[in-house]
Design a protein around this motif. Structure first.
Motif, short mmCIF file in Angstrom:
data_model
loop_
_atom_site.label_atom_id
_atom_site.label_comp_id
_atom_site.label_asym_id
_atom_site.label_seq_id
_atom_site.Cartn_x
_atom_site.Cartn_y
_atom_site.Cartn_z
N ASN A 247 0.71 -1.18 0.07
CA ASN A 247 -0.12 -0.44 -0.28
C ASN A 247 0.95 1.50 0.15
N LEU A 250 1.96 1.86 -3.66
CA LEU A 250 0.73 2.12 -4.32
C LEU A 250 0.97 4.28 -3.77
N GLU A 251 0.86 3.93 -3.10
CA GLU A 251 0.57 5.60 -2.95
C GLU A 251 2.53 6.56 -3.43
N LEU A 254 1.68 6.19 -6.94
CA LEU A 254 0.80 7.68 -7.17
C LEU A 254 1.54 8.68 -7.83
N GLN A 291 -6.99 -4.26 -7.24
CA GLN A 291 -6.83 -3.63 -5.43
C GLN A 291 -5.34 -2.44 -6.62
N HIS A 294 -7.77 -0.74 -8.96
CA HIS A 294 -9.54 1.07 -8.05
C HIS A 294 -8.88 2.01 -7.17
N TYR A 295 -6.95 1.92 -7.11
CA TYR A 295 -6.11 2.56 -6.30
C TYR A 295 -6.26 3.58 -7.52
N LYS A 298 -9.48 6.03 -9.37
CA LYS A 298 -9.90 6.89 -8.73
C LYS A 298 -9.62 7.79 -8.73
N HIS A 299 -7.87 7.90 -8.90
CA HIS A 299 -7.43 9.72 -9.47
C HIS A 299 -8.19 9.89 -10.60
N ALA A 334 -14.09 2.50 -9.81
CA ALA A 334 -13.54 3.52 -9.18
C ALA A 334 -13.44 5.01 -9.74
#
Length: 337
Positions: A247, A250-251, A254, A291, A294-295, A298-299, A334
């Motif tokens: 996770n 992922l950040e 992004l 996932q 999806h992550y 969303k942006h 998403a």
């Protein structure tokens, strides 16, 4: 567009399996019956997503890879049409445009990969690049989001260039992949879509998520470590040695790509036990891939989804179709939130 085969109501009706008391996704999608000008025809439609396929494996062959990726579109659309229409799936926001078809040129992939045949295939990849670039840029200019299914990872080139031309600026990409596809500019193939777009000024920031250490050359690693615009992590650091947290990465991904419009590239080679051009027994789970989509979807700057390199056989086409359908619907849910 001579290589674009529109998806017709007849195609849809042939593939739909209707059941009493149920409403299927395919009953509610939008279609275009005849094409005059892609931009005009699409911009007037009340849809958010335009799905099209690329039925080719010439780019994979041109990279000395395992062919079969031309079958992914057909496998996916069969499943997608037959999922449920309900408050989660929103098919009325979707146009299924059709697919780019290169069956006539495919005879080359049945030949032994000699220097001459590889050179021929690489030349032909340029033709595919032009088609994909034109389609993606037209869809984005029309204010819609492209979802691109199938083919080799050579098609990242057309996606990135198309988005860049439509937005009139360099764009970013996050790539869920076991490989960099940042190889030498030696003629176009599935291993250098990102290096070409970077060199030509369409790609700015690039993040590779889940590189496999055993399959990345030392030379490439040195390049990646030198270029500030490229960031990456490895599958082993994430999942084997647990040095990195999924996770958190992922950040990090992004923050590297979300400052500009960006594309989401999903290479099925990165997902464990999925029939693909470089299938792996050790990779991310389907759940992690979902996932991931999806992550990033969303942006607000997420501008396209591309799912590539899946190479289904008649035995595995339902499995591949289901996987790709899950990723498509995860993206739409998403992205349209």
């Amino acid at each position: 567009m001579q290589n674009l085969v529109l998806f017709t109501s007849k195609d849809r009706d042939t593939l739909l399996k209707l059941r009493k008391g149920e409403s299927k996704f395919g009953e509610h999608i939008q279609l275009i019956s005849n094409l005059t000008n892609i931009y005009d025809d699409i911009s007037s439609l009340d849809v958010d997503y335009v799905i099209f396929g690329i039925s080719e494996d010439i780019g994979v062959y041109a990279n000395y890879g395992q062919t079969g990726t031309y079958k992914a579109w057909e496998a996916s659309v069969k499943v997608l049409l037959n999922i449920q229409n309900n408050s989660y799936t929103n098919p009325n926001r979707v146009l299924i445009l059709g697919h780019l078809d290169y069956s006539e040129a495919r005879n080359i992939v049945n030949k032994k990969p000699s220097k001459k045949n590889i050179a021929k295939a690489r030349d032909f990849v340029d033709t595919i690049d032009k088609d994909v670039t034109y389609l993606v840029s037209s869809i984005v200019k029309a204010g819609k989001t492209p979802i691109i299914i199938g083919g080799g990872h050579n098609n990242a080139y057309g996606n990135i260039k198309g988005l860049s031309l439509a937005k009139n600026e360099r764009v970013n990409v996050i790539n869920f992949d076991a490989h960099t596809d940042f190889r030498a500019e030696e003629g176009r193939h599935s291993g250098n879509g990102f290096s070409y777009t970077y060199a030509e000024g369409f790609l700015k920031n690039y993040f590779i998520f889940g590189l496999h250490e055993n399959y990345t050359s030392d030379k490439l690693l040195k390049t990646l470590n030198k270029v500030k615009a490229i960031k990456y992590n490895t599958y082993e650091a994430l999942e084997v040695r647990n040095e990195l947290i999924y996770n958190t990465e992922l950040e990090r991904g992004l923050s590297h790509v979300s400052t500009k419009f960006f594309g989401i590239e999903i290479d099925c080679d990165a997902i464990e036990n999925i029939p693909s051009s470089a299938a792996t027994p050790s990779g991310f789970s389907v759940k992690q891939a979902r996932q991931f989509v999806h992550y990033f979807a969303k942006h607000e700057n997420a501008s396209y989804l591309h799912i590539c390199e899946a190479a289904p056989t008649s035995k595995t086409e339902t499995k591949v179709g289901k996987l790709i359908t899950y990723l498509i619907t995860d993206f739409i849910k998403a992205n349209g939130h």
